[in-house]
Structures are given as C-alpha cells and as structure tokens.
Design an enzyme around this catalytic site. Structure first.
Site, PDB file in Angstrom:
ATOM      1  N   PHE A 112      -8.560   1.165  -0.550  1.00  0.00           N
ATOM      2  CA  PHE A 112      -9.418   0.115  -1.117  1.00  0.00           C
ATOM      3  C   PHE A 112      -8.792  -0.564  -2.334  1.00  0.00           C
ATOM      4  CE2 PHE A 112     -12.117   3.161   1.086  1.00  0.00           C
ATOM      5  CZ  PHE A 112     -12.810   2.322   1.953  1.00  0.00           C
ATOM      6  N   CYS A 162      -5.380  -9.569   3.300  1.00  0.00           N
ATOM      7  CA  CYS A 162      -6.390  -8.691   3.896  1.00  0.00           C
ATOM      8  C   CYS A 162      -7.697  -9.345   4.309  1.00  0.00           C
ATOM      9  CB  CYS A 162      -6.623  -7.513   2.970  1.00  0.00           C
ATOM     10  SG  CYS A 162      -5.138  -6.478   2.949  1.00  0.00           S
ATOM     11  N   THR A 175      -5.143  -0.499   7.560  1.00  0.00           N
ATOM     12  CA  THR A 175      -6.463  -0.939   8.011  1.00  0.00           C
ATOM     13  C   THR A 175      -6.393  -1.218   9.510  1.00  0.00           C
ATOM     14  OG1 THR A 175      -6.848  -1.913   5.854  1.00  0.00           O
ATOM     15  CG2 THR A 175      -8.266  -2.679   7.664  1.00  0.00           C
ATOM     16  N   VAL A 218       0.827  -1.214   0.000  1.00  0.00           N
ATOM     17  CA  VAL A 218       0.000   0.000   0.000  1.00  0.00           C
ATOM     18  C   VAL A 218       0.861   1.263   0.000  1.00  0.00           C
ATOM     19  CG1 VAL A 218      -1.563   1.355   1.460  1.00  0.00           C
ATOM     20  CG2 VAL A 218      -2.066  -1.016   0.959  1.00  0.00           C
ATOM     21  N   ARG A 257      -6.799  -3.077  -4.853  1.00  0.00           N
ATOM     22  CA  ARG A 257      -6.592  -4.528  -4.912  1.00  0.00           C
ATOM     23  C   ARG A 257      -5.198  -4.785  -5.457  1.00  0.00           C
ATOM     24  NH1 ARG A 257     -11.124  -5.341  -9.180  1.00  0.00           N
ATOM     25  NH2 ARG A 257     -10.216  -3.315  -9.621  1.00  0.00           N
ATOM     26  N   LYS A 307      -7.396 -11.636   7.423  1.00  0.00           N
ATOM     27  CA  LYS A 307      -7.015 -10.845   8.600  1.00  0.00           C
ATOM     28  C   LYS A 307      -8.126  -9.879   9.011  1.00  0.00           C
ATOM     29  CE  LYS A 307      -4.272  -7.146   7.424  1.00  0.00           C
ATOM     30  NZ  LYS A 307      -5.025  -5.938   7.705  1.00  0.00           N
ATOM     31  N   LYS A 326      -3.909 -14.523  -5.946  1.00  0.00           N
ATOM     32  CA  LYS A 326      -4.707 -14.047  -7.078  1.00  0.00           C
ATOM     33  C   LYS A 326      -3.723 -13.723  -8.201  1.00  0.00           C
ATOM     34  CE  LYS A 326      -6.210  -9.891  -7.269  1.00  0.00           C
ATOM     35  NZ  LYS A 326      -6.849  -8.592  -7.109  1.00  0.00           N
ATOM     36  N   ALA A 386     -17.099 -18.134  -8.110  1.00  0.00           N
ATOM     37  CA  ALA A 386     -16.873 -19.248  -7.180  1.00  0.00           C
ATOM     38  C   ALA A 386     -15.476 -19.807  -7.438  1.00  0.00           C
ATOM     39  CB  ALA A 386     -17.919 -20.317  -7.405  1.00  0.00           C
TER      40      ALA A 386
HETATM   41  P1  NAD Z   1       3.288  -4.766   3.730  1.00  0.00           P
HETATM   42  O1  NAD Z   1       3.721  -5.794   4.702  1.00  0.00           O
HETATM   43  O2  NAD Z   1       3.441  -5.019   2.271  1.00  0.00           O
HETATM   44  O3  NAD Z   1       4.043  -3.383   4.052  1.00  0.00           O
HETATM   45  C1  NAD Z   1       4.150  -2.853   5.318  1.00  0.00           C
HETATM   46  C2  NAD Z   1       5.503  -2.180   5.434  1.00  0.00           C
HETATM   47  O4  NAD Z   1       5.612  -1.520   6.684  1.00  0.00           O
HETATM   48  C3  NAD Z   1       6.681  -3.154   5.368  1.00  0.00           C
HETATM   49  O5  NAD Z   1       7.560  -2.784   4.311  1.00  0.00           O
HETATM   50  C4  NAD Z   1       7.347  -3.017   6.730  1.00  0.00           C
HETATM   51  O6  NAD Z   1       8.762  -3.171   6.674  1.00  0.00           O
HETATM   52  C5  NAD Z   1       6.953  -1.613   7.115  1.00  0.00           C
HETATM   53  N1  NAD Z   1       7.055  -1.341   8.544  1.00  0.00           N
HETATM   54  C6  NAD Z   1       6.630  -2.102   9.580  1.00  0.00           C
HETATM   55  N2  NAD Z   1       6.926  -1.514  10.754  1.00  0.00           N
HETATM   56  C7  NAD Z   1       7.552  -0.352  10.453  1.00  0.00           C
HETATM   57  C8  NAD Z   1       8.114   0.679  11.246  1.00  0.00           C
HETATM   58  N3  NAD Z   1       8.059   0.647  12.580  1.00  0.00           N
HETATM   59  N4  NAD Z   1       8.674   1.722  10.617  1.00  0.00           N
HETATM   60  C9  NAD Z   1       8.733   1.780   9.278  1.00  0.00           C
HETATM   61  N5  NAD Z   1       8.217   0.817   8.463  1.00  0.00           N
HETATM   62  C10 NAD Z   1       7.645  -0.242   9.051  1.00  0.00           C
HETATM   63  O7  NAD Z   1       1.778  -4.453   4.084  1.00  0.00           O
HETATM   64  P2  NAD Z   1       0.651  -3.884   3.087  1.00  0.00           P
HETATM   65  O8  NAD Z   1       0.071  -4.999   2.333  1.00  0.00           O
HETATM   66  O9  NAD Z   1       1.177  -2.698   2.390  1.00  0.00           O
HETATM   67  O10 NAD Z   1      -0.441  -3.417   4.157  1.00  0.00           O
HETATM   68  C11 NAD Z   1      -0.255  -2.266   4.942  1.00  0.00           C
HETATM   69  C12 NAD Z   1      -1.591  -1.881   5.534  1.00  0.00           C
HETATM   70  O11 NAD Z   1      -2.490  -1.541   4.476  1.00  0.00           O
HETATM   71  C13 NAD Z   1      -2.277  -2.990   6.312  1.00  0.00           C
HETATM   72  O12 NAD Z   1      -2.996  -2.404   7.368  1.00  0.00           O
HETATM   73  C14 NAD Z   1      -3.251  -3.580   5.301  1.00  0.00           C
HETATM   74  O13 NAD Z   1      -4.374  -4.182   5.900  1.00  0.00           O
HETATM   75  C15 NAD Z   1      -3.677  -2.345   4.546  1.00  0.00           C
HETATM   76  N6  NAD Z   1      -4.146  -2.580   3.168  1.00  0.00           N
HETATM   77  C16 NAD Z   1      -3.472  -3.449   2.349  1.00  0.00           C
HETATM   78  C17 NAD Z   1      -3.895  -3.650   1.026  1.00  0.00           C
HETATM   79  C18 NAD Z   1      -3.204  -4.594   0.097  1.00  0.00           C
HETATM   80  O14 NAD Z   1      -3.702  -4.812  -0.992  1.00  0.00           O
HETATM   81  N7  NAD Z   1      -2.084  -5.184   0.440  1.00  0.00           N
HETATM   82  C19 NAD Z   1      -5.007  -2.914   0.564  1.00  0.00           C
HETATM   83  C20 NAD Z   1      -5.672  -2.015   1.423  1.00  0.00           C
HETATM   84  C21 NAD Z   1      -5.219  -1.871   2.726  1.00  0.00           C
HETATM   85  C1  UGA Z   2      -9.086  -6.827  -1.291  1.00  0.00           C
HETATM   86  C2  UGA Z   2     -10.188  -5.810  -1.658  1.00  0.00           C
HETATM   87  O1  UGA Z   2     -10.763  -6.167  -2.914  1.00  0.00           O
HETATM   88  C3  UGA Z   2      -9.620  -4.398  -1.737  1.00  0.00           C
HETATM   89  O2  UGA Z   2     -10.670  -3.476  -1.984  1.00  0.00           O
HETATM   90  C4  UGA Z   2      -8.939  -4.058  -0.409  1.00  0.00           C
HETATM   91  O3  UGA Z   2      -8.327  -2.798  -0.465  1.00  0.00           O
HETATM   92  C5  UGA Z   2      -7.885  -5.113  -0.087  1.00  0.00           C
HETATM   93  O4  UGA Z   2      -8.505  -6.427  -0.070  1.00  0.00           O
HETATM   94  C6  UGA Z   2      -7.287  -4.888   1.246  1.00  0.00           C
HETATM   95  O5  UGA Z   2      -7.904  -4.363   2.135  1.00  0.00           O
HETATM   96  O6  UGA Z   2      -6.145  -5.285   1.339  1.00  0.00           O
HETATM   97  P1  UGA Z   2      -7.096  -8.011  -2.608  1.00  0.00           P
HETATM   98  O7  UGA Z   2      -7.077  -8.904  -1.422  1.00  0.00           O
HETATM   99  O8  UGA Z   2      -5.840  -7.394  -3.074  1.00  0.00           O
HETATM  100  O9  UGA Z   2      -8.126  -6.793  -2.333  1.00  0.00           O
HETATM  101  O10 UGA Z   2      -7.689  -8.797  -3.864  1.00  0.00           O
HETATM  102  P2  UGA Z   2      -9.178  -9.215  -4.313  1.00  0.00           P
HETATM  103  O11 UGA Z   2      -9.274  -8.998  -5.766  1.00  0.00           O
HETATM  104  O12 UGA Z   2     -10.209  -8.616  -3.471  1.00  0.00           O
HETATM  105  O13 UGA Z   2      -9.147 -10.787  -4.058  1.00  0.00           O
HETATM  106  C7  UGA Z   2      -9.102 -11.319  -2.739  1.00  0.00           C
HETATM  107  C8  UGA Z   2      -9.305 -12.821  -2.782  1.00  0.00           C
HETATM  108  O14 UGA Z   2     -10.655 -13.130  -3.124  1.00  0.00           O
HETATM  109  C9  UGA Z   2      -8.430 -13.529  -3.826  1.00  0.00           C
HETATM  110  O15 UGA Z   2      -7.942 -14.735  -3.265  1.00  0.00           O
HETATM  111  C10 UGA Z   2      -9.387 -13.821  -4.958  1.00  0.00           C
HETATM  112  O16 UGA Z   2      -9.041 -14.948  -5.705  1.00  0.00           O
HETATM  113  C11 UGA Z   2     -10.691 -14.057  -4.197  1.00  0.00           C
HETATM  114  N1  UGA Z   2     -11.908 -13.809  -5.014  1.00  0.00           N
HETATM  115  C12 UGA Z   2     -12.192 -12.565  -5.448  1.00  0.00           C
HETATM  116  C13 UGA Z   2     -12.761 -14.856  -5.295  1.00  0.00           C
HETATM  117  O17 UGA Z   2     -12.503 -16.027  -4.886  1.00  0.00           O
HETATM  118  N2  UGA Z   2     -13.889 -14.608  -6.025  1.00  0.00           N
HETATM  119  C14 UGA Z   2     -14.207 -13.383  -6.479  1.00  0.00           C
HETATM  120  O18 UGA Z   2     -15.259 -13.229  -7.131  1.00  0.00           O
HETATM  121  C15 UGA Z   2     -13.330 -12.321  -6.178  1.00  0.00           C
END
Ligand code: NAD
Ligand code: UGA
Length: 430
Positions: free
Chosen positions: A153, A261, A122, A12, A155, A264, A321, A253
C-alpha cells in the site's frame, strides 16, 4: 533474521528489499534488467525516492542486501520469496500476468527446500491459485511451498515511510507455517496485521485503490459544481473532511490522478468485475471524471489565451505527483499533448523528472529552473505540487512572463493573493 529474495527490483521491490534489510534480514534483490542490477551494485539508484539512496548504501555496507539477475541464486539462498514484478494493463484493461507467470515457473524450477512465495505485485483476485498451480506443475521433486498474498500500500514519494509505518499489513494465507513466518517477519513494525484468505487479500488491494481513486474523482466532480456557483472547493473539502467518516485525505481537487497504479488498477478491477458478470459502472464514472479534469485544464488555458498557436505555455511539474521522477500516466503528458495539438509551444520544468519526461514527451523546451521557464511564457500551468513551487518569488515570475497568466492545477496558491499580485489566476474548483 530471515533470508529473503525479492524478484522485481522496481519501485516496490527495491523499497521492500531495502526496508526488510534495515529490519535486520538478509535480502537478495533480483531483476531481469541487467543495467538496473549493475547500477545498484555500484550504489547508483535507478529511481528518485527520498532517503532511498542512503538506505541502500547503508545496507550494502552492512552486507544485508545484494543484487543479482539470477532467480535460482536468490531462491536457493532464501526462505521467503517476494514476487514484485510489473503487472501492466493490456489494451482491454486486463492485467498482463506474463511476468508473474514467468517468475513463478523459474522459482519452482529453482526451489531446493521449503519456500514461502509471497505475491506482492498487485494482481487480480484468484491469481494466487494460478501461481500455486504453476509452481506445482514445475516442481517435479515436490519441494514444499506455501503461497501468501501480501499486497503493498506504499505511495511513491513517501514509500519508505509508508513501508515502515503502514496503517495495516494484509496477509492472505492458508497455511499456519507460512502465517507464522510472515507474522514474525512483520512483527518489528508493530502495526495492525490482518490475516485473511488469499482471495480476500487480493481483493482488498484492488478495492482500496479503486476507493481512493473514487474519492479523488468525487472531489473533482464537486469542484466542477464549485466553479459553476463561485465557491471554493478547499472550503467545501475542509468542511467535509472534518467528519471522521469522510476524513481529509484524498480530497485534493486537481488535474486528476495519474501514476502507474490507479489508472491500471481501476481498469483491472472493472475488467475483473465484468468477467465475473458485474458491470462496475461506478468505477467507469470515476475514470470519465478523471479524464475530464485534464481536459478542463486545456480549456482554462484556451479561455485565457484564446488561440494557442504562436503562444508559449510553461508547464511547472511533470511527474504524476511530487517527490518522485515517475512519469507513468502523468497528467502532464496528456495535457502537454493536447496543448501541442492546439498549436501551443511548450516549455517545461520539473525538479526531478526531466530525464524521464524526455523519453515520453517530444518538442518541449526543458528549463533549468522555474524562472528560466517563466521567461517569455504567455501562461504558466502548475501540474505537480512540488514544495519548491510553493516558495516561488512570484513578483519575479510575473516580471518574466509575457502575460501574467497562471493556471494552478493543484491549488497551491490562494486566489485572492494571486489577484492582488496582478495575476490572471485560475485554480481548480475555486
Ligand atoms: P516497476 O516497473 O518499477 O518494477 C518492476 C520490476 O520488475 C522491473 O525492474 C522489471 O525489470 C522487473 N521484472 C519484470 N519481469 C521480470 C522477470 N521476469 N524477472 C525479474 N524481474 C522482472 O514496477 P513497480 O511500480 O515496482 O510495481 C510492481 C508491482 O507492485 C505492480 O504490480 C504494482 O501494481 C504494484 N504496486 C506498485 C506501487 C507503486 O507505488 N509503484 C505500490 C503498490 C503496489
Ligand atoms: C497509490 C496509493 O495511494 C497507494 O496506497 C498504493 O500502494 C499505490 O497507489 C499503488 O498501488 O501503486 P501512488 O500512486 O504512489 O499511491 O500515489 P498517491 O499519493 O496515491 O497519488 C496518486 C495520484 O492521485 C497522483 O497523481 C496524485 O496527484 C493524485 N491525488 C492524490 C489527487 O489528485 N488528489 C488527492 O487528494 C490525492
């Protein structure tokens, strides 16, 4: 143009940083992972995400983005500070907020002028209040600041598109000054912006992810009924999705949702609700149905092969995915472990995730391409719907297999055509 600091340069944080830089802002990305920051400085991108590499390079060239491990440097040079560190689950489902607390403390100690501190990770509802208190305690000079909740939000696999063209932007804010700064920051995207209070913004994120997961489990539950009566879930989902109130999205399906995400965030939302005195049974059922989908795949393999000991199973697709190398909570991990427990020998191929998969799954022979994978397998199991798999030369695959068995966990092929080609083919819910 604003000066922005992003703390946590992960999936993110890096996308947020690079997109805001592309919009003309000056961005400093901070991460405690020294290796990650060194790589980024050398333009080596730590994750696979389409178009990300080109965008990072362009913004480095234009001097709009830089990388550091120092929170004080990032904070002092910026007006808007995004917190986008990991918020993993504890074993009881609760969100582990230690990284959020640690960076909040360090932000407070580094502040030298007014800052807008944006909660992008989040987090459970009311975390904004905690961040505010933490900053107040560690801010002896009483430097002015405001807290904003701005959940993300996007993906994975479509992250840049989603950041640049979101359906909506949510801004939880209590002060006019911070509200104006955030509205100006996002104005160039020209999309609907919801301005609300911080607690509502935090809840919107957990409620949205849980609802999307619920939609997936719902269609997976219906797919079980389809199998029992011999109908096709794809037809049923199409008919449902045409109703605008239901919509086509998230009605695929398959082997269930994975990723960093949904699993968790559902656990977190169930725990938050429990702590508030509400038993969110509906979401517990969503989790159970999701786990069941993975078990069903193993049952289907056993139905085709009977005893797995001495048989070779080829896994097509490992990431949770397509278009990502992210293996966090990937269904492939649980399914491979269960097949191995039954004595099955596993070969696997994924276009991008093999290096990540090697860190998590053991005793697997990784292949260079789908044809190399098919050689000598008694059954192929498709777990990720990469486009590359949709274009396979199926006749060639059939000739390479020991037995023409395919389980299509993502319904990428048509059952009738697969039967015509001579495969024993099983999809999900059809
Ligand atoms: P990530 O693990 O890819 O990245 C998190 C980063 O934070 C890591 O690089 C880590 O080294 C760094 N970090 C941890 N502690 C730190 C500290 N004390 N100082 C500086 N850096 C530090 O995680 P992510 O997937 O980017 O998710 C981050 C947040 O965003 C989570 O809360 C997640 O739920 C939310 N989110 C993720 C997605 C997604 O698609 N991955 C989408 C929407 C929201
Ligand atoms: C999801 C949400 O779609 C994002 O809006 C959100 O920001 C993110 O979580 C987050 O909070 O991290 P992401 O997990 O990256 O995004 O990917 P998705 O496309 O949502 O897929 C999630 C899982 O659901 C995958 O394993 C995918 O294969 C599965 N999926 C998705 C299904 O099995 N069926 C579907 O119709 C759609």
């Amino acid at each position: 143009m604003r000066n922005i600091c992003i703390i946590g340069t992960g999936h993110v944080g890096l996308i947020t940083g690079v997109c805001l830089a592309s919009l003309g802002n000056k961005v400093i990305c901070v991460d405690s992972d020294k290796e990650k920051i060194e790589k980024l400085k050398r333009e080596v991108i730590p994750i696979y995400e389409p178009n990300l590499e080109e965008m990072v390079r362009e913004n480095i060239r234009e001097d709009r983005i830089s990388f550091t491990t120092s929170i004080p440097t990032g904070v002092r040079e910026s007006e808007i500070i995004f917190i986008s560190v990991s918020t993993p689950s504890k074993p009881n489902g609760e969100t582990d907020l230690r990284y959020v607390e640690a960076v909040s403390t360090e932000i407070a100690r580094s502040m030298d002028s007014y800052k807008v501190i944006v909660e992008k990770s989040t987090v459970p509802v009311k975390t904004g209040e905690r961040i505010k208190k933490t900053i107040e305690i560690n801010n002896p000079r009483n430097i002015e600041f405001d807290i904003v909740s701005n959940p993300e939000f996007l993906r994975e696999g479509e992250a840049i598109h989603d950041f640049m063209h979101p359906d909506r932007i949510v801004i939880g804010v209590e002060q006019e000054r911070a509200k104006d700064i955030m509205l100006e920051l996002y104005r160039p995207l020209n999309v609907p912006i919801i301005v609300t209070d911080i607690k509502s913004a935090e809840l919107i994120k957990h409620a949205s992810n849980s609802f999307l997961a619920l939609k997936i489990s719902y269609i997976n539950a219906v797919s079980q009924i389809c199998e029992k009566v011999g109908t096709d879930i794809k037809e049923v989902a199409k008919g449902m999705g045409l109703d605008k109130r239901i919509g086509h999205d998230f009605l695929e399906a398959g082997v269930g949702y994975g990723g960093s995400c949904f699993p968790k965030d559902l656990s977190a939302f169930i725990k938050i609700s429990h702590d508030l005195g509400y038993d969110f049974e509906l979401l517990k059922a969503v989790q159970r149905i999701n786990a069941m989908q993975r078990k069903k795949v193993v049952e289907k393999v056993k139905e085709l092969l009977w005893i797995l000991s001495g048989k070779t199973i080829g896994i097509l697709g490992l990431s949770f995915k397509p278009n990502t190398d992210d293996m966090r909570e990937a269904p492939s991990v649980t399914i491979i472990n269960s097949l191995q427990k039954e004595g099955g020998r596993i070969k696997a191929y994924d276009p991008k995730a093999i290096h990540e998969a090697k860190k998590i799954i053991k005793d697997v022979e990784f292949s260079h391409n789908p044809y190399d994978l098919a050689k000598g397998c008694d059954c192929l199991v498709i777990l990720t719907e990469w486009d590359e798999f949709k274009r396979l030369d199926l006749k060639r695959i059939k000739d390479l297999l020991n037995q023409p068995n395919i389980i299509d966990g993502r319904n990428i092929f048509e059952p009738k055509e697969m039967k015509k080609l001579g495969f024993n083919y099983k999809g999900i819910g059809r």
